[in-house]
Design a protein around this motif. Structure first.
Motif, PDB file in Angstrom:
ATOM      1  N   GLU A 180       2.541  33.505  47.874  1.00  0.00           N
ATOM      2  CA  GLU A 180       1.912  33.372  46.083  1.00  0.00           C
ATOM      3  C   GLU A 180       0.604  34.217  45.890  1.00  0.00           C
ATOM      4  O   GLU A 180      -0.202  34.739  46.237  1.00  0.00           O
TER       5      GLU A 180
ATOM      6  N   HIS B 264      -2.657  35.661  44.254  1.00  0.00           N
ATOM      7  CA  HIS B 264      -3.531  34.534  44.609  1.00  0.00           C
ATOM      8  C   HIS B 264      -5.020  35.873  44.026  1.00  0.00           C
ATOM      9  O   HIS B 264      -5.980  35.574  44.700  1.00  0.00           O
TER      10      HIS B 264
ATOM     11  N   ASP C 269      -2.453  30.991  51.118  1.00  0.00           N
ATOM     12  CA  ASP C 269      -2.521  29.214  51.195  1.00  0.00           C
ATOM     13  C   ASP C 269      -1.518  28.784  52.511  1.00  0.00           C
ATOM     14  O   ASP C 269      -2.385  27.500  53.289  1.00  0.00           O
TER      15      ASP C 269
ATOM     16  N   PHE D 166      -1.202  23.826  51.113  1.00  0.00           N
ATOM     17  CA  PHE D 166      -2.403  23.928  50.728  1.00  0.00           C
ATOM     18  C   PHE D 166      -2.275  24.453  49.514  1.00  0.00           C
ATOM     19  O   PHE D 166      -3.072  24.998  48.650  1.00  0.00           O
TER      20      PHE D 166
ATOM     21  N   HIS E  95      -7.774  27.881  40.976  1.00  0.00           N
ATOM     22  CA  HIS E  95      -6.134  28.589  41.730  1.00  0.00           C
ATOM     23  C   HIS E  95      -7.015  30.672  41.825  1.00  0.00           C
ATOM     24  O   HIS E  95      -7.540  30.234  41.546  1.00  0.00           O
TER      25      HIS E  95
ATOM     26  N   GLU F 119     -11.144  28.365  46.534  1.00  0.00           N
ATOM     27  CA  GLU F 119     -10.924  28.713  47.910  1.00  0.00           C
ATOM     28  C   GLU F 119     -10.522  30.414  48.286  1.00  0.00           C
ATOM     29  O   GLU F 119     -10.636  30.920  49.231  1.00  0.00           O
TER      30      GLU F 119
END
Ligand SMILES: [Zn+2]
Length: 259
Positions: free
Chosen positions: A28, A30, A39, A112, A160, A165
């Motif tokens: 995905e 990021h 993740d 995650f 996000h 993160e």
């Protein structure tokens, strides 16, 4: 031990209450500063730390990670690979079913990635195999949606590819973090109903992050990692003792039924 490195007599000889760990997170986007595997990398790092923490206490086996999931919120960015949630449910459910068929009784899913459709898929897969004798839990989302997975941060919404993160990435894979210190904060409240139907980009996160990655630090990332590992180790002990395992808050369980 790693499942992929074992032969079938090794696997046959395992205690049937061996704790099986399975990481499930999609590729995905990021933001422009973190890799699409963020993740998955974080969940795998947590898995490794759980295995170190419980070594000698209980037999454990790490299954090969499944690099897949549902990421509707970021599906309109290059890099995101989003599967329909029912496909994720079926892949994870049938994998667990196959393990249950070998007599295994305990599994922990690690993700995650907190997209609600992804969480729905994992919880539907766990519910499906409950009657087969294999009890599974997925603790990270339960703690995340209770707001106690990560140490608190001051200020605006971090959602996000954010401060949290990015801090974890600075600890775990700093060589893959690029230019976070130059990004301007993007704060969008994503608790409202529009978050169920719109993507992050449609809500204004044009560069694919929500929060303030420029404030990331290794020190905070280290504290995140320790706290995440600690809650997962607690959950694993509860699962193995047959005690209550963490559940999603009721408002999230309701939302998962609605979407
Ligand atoms: Zn993420």
């Amino acid at each position: 031990m790693r499942y992929a490195e074992m032969n079938w007599p090794d696997i046959e000889a395992l205690d049937r209450d061996t704790l099986l760990l399975l990481t499930v997170s999609p590729m995905e986007e990021h933001g422009p500063h973190l890799p699409v595997g963020t993740d998955l990398f974080v969940a795998q790092a947590v898995e490794e730390r759980i295995m170190v923490s419980l070594e000698g206490e209980h037999p454990m086996v790490a299954l090969p990670p499944l690099p897949l999931g549902t990421c509707r919120m970021a599906a309109d960015f290059p890099g995101s690979l989003s599967l329909p949630w029912k496909v994720v449910r079926d892949v994870v459910g049938h994998t667990l079913e196959s393990l249950a068929g070998q007599g295994f009784t305990r599994a922990m899913l690690l993700t995650f990635h907190m997209d609600l459709h992804h969480v729905k898929a994992l919880h539907a897969a766990m519910a499906r195999i409950r009657r087969s004798g294999l009890t599974a839990c997925e603790p990270l989302s339960a703690y995340y949606f209770r707001g106690i997975l990560l140490p608190p941060v001051d200020g605006e919404t971090e959602v996000h590819a954010d401060l949290r993160e990015t801090s974890l990435a600075l600890v775990l894979f700093p060589e893959l973090v690029h230019g976070h210190e130059h990004l301007t904060p993007v704060h969008i409240h994503m608790d409202g109903p529009s978050a169920l139907f719109k993507t992050m980009k449609e809500m204004g996160a044009e560069r694919g992050y929500v929060g303030d990655p420029s404030r990331a630090s290794r020190e905070y990332g280290q504290r995140c990692l320790e706290q995440v590992t600690q809650v997962c180790v607690q959950a694993a002990r509860a699962l193995l003792a047959g005690e209550e395992i963490p559940r999603l808050p009721s408002r999230i369980r309701l939302l998962l039924r609605l979407i």
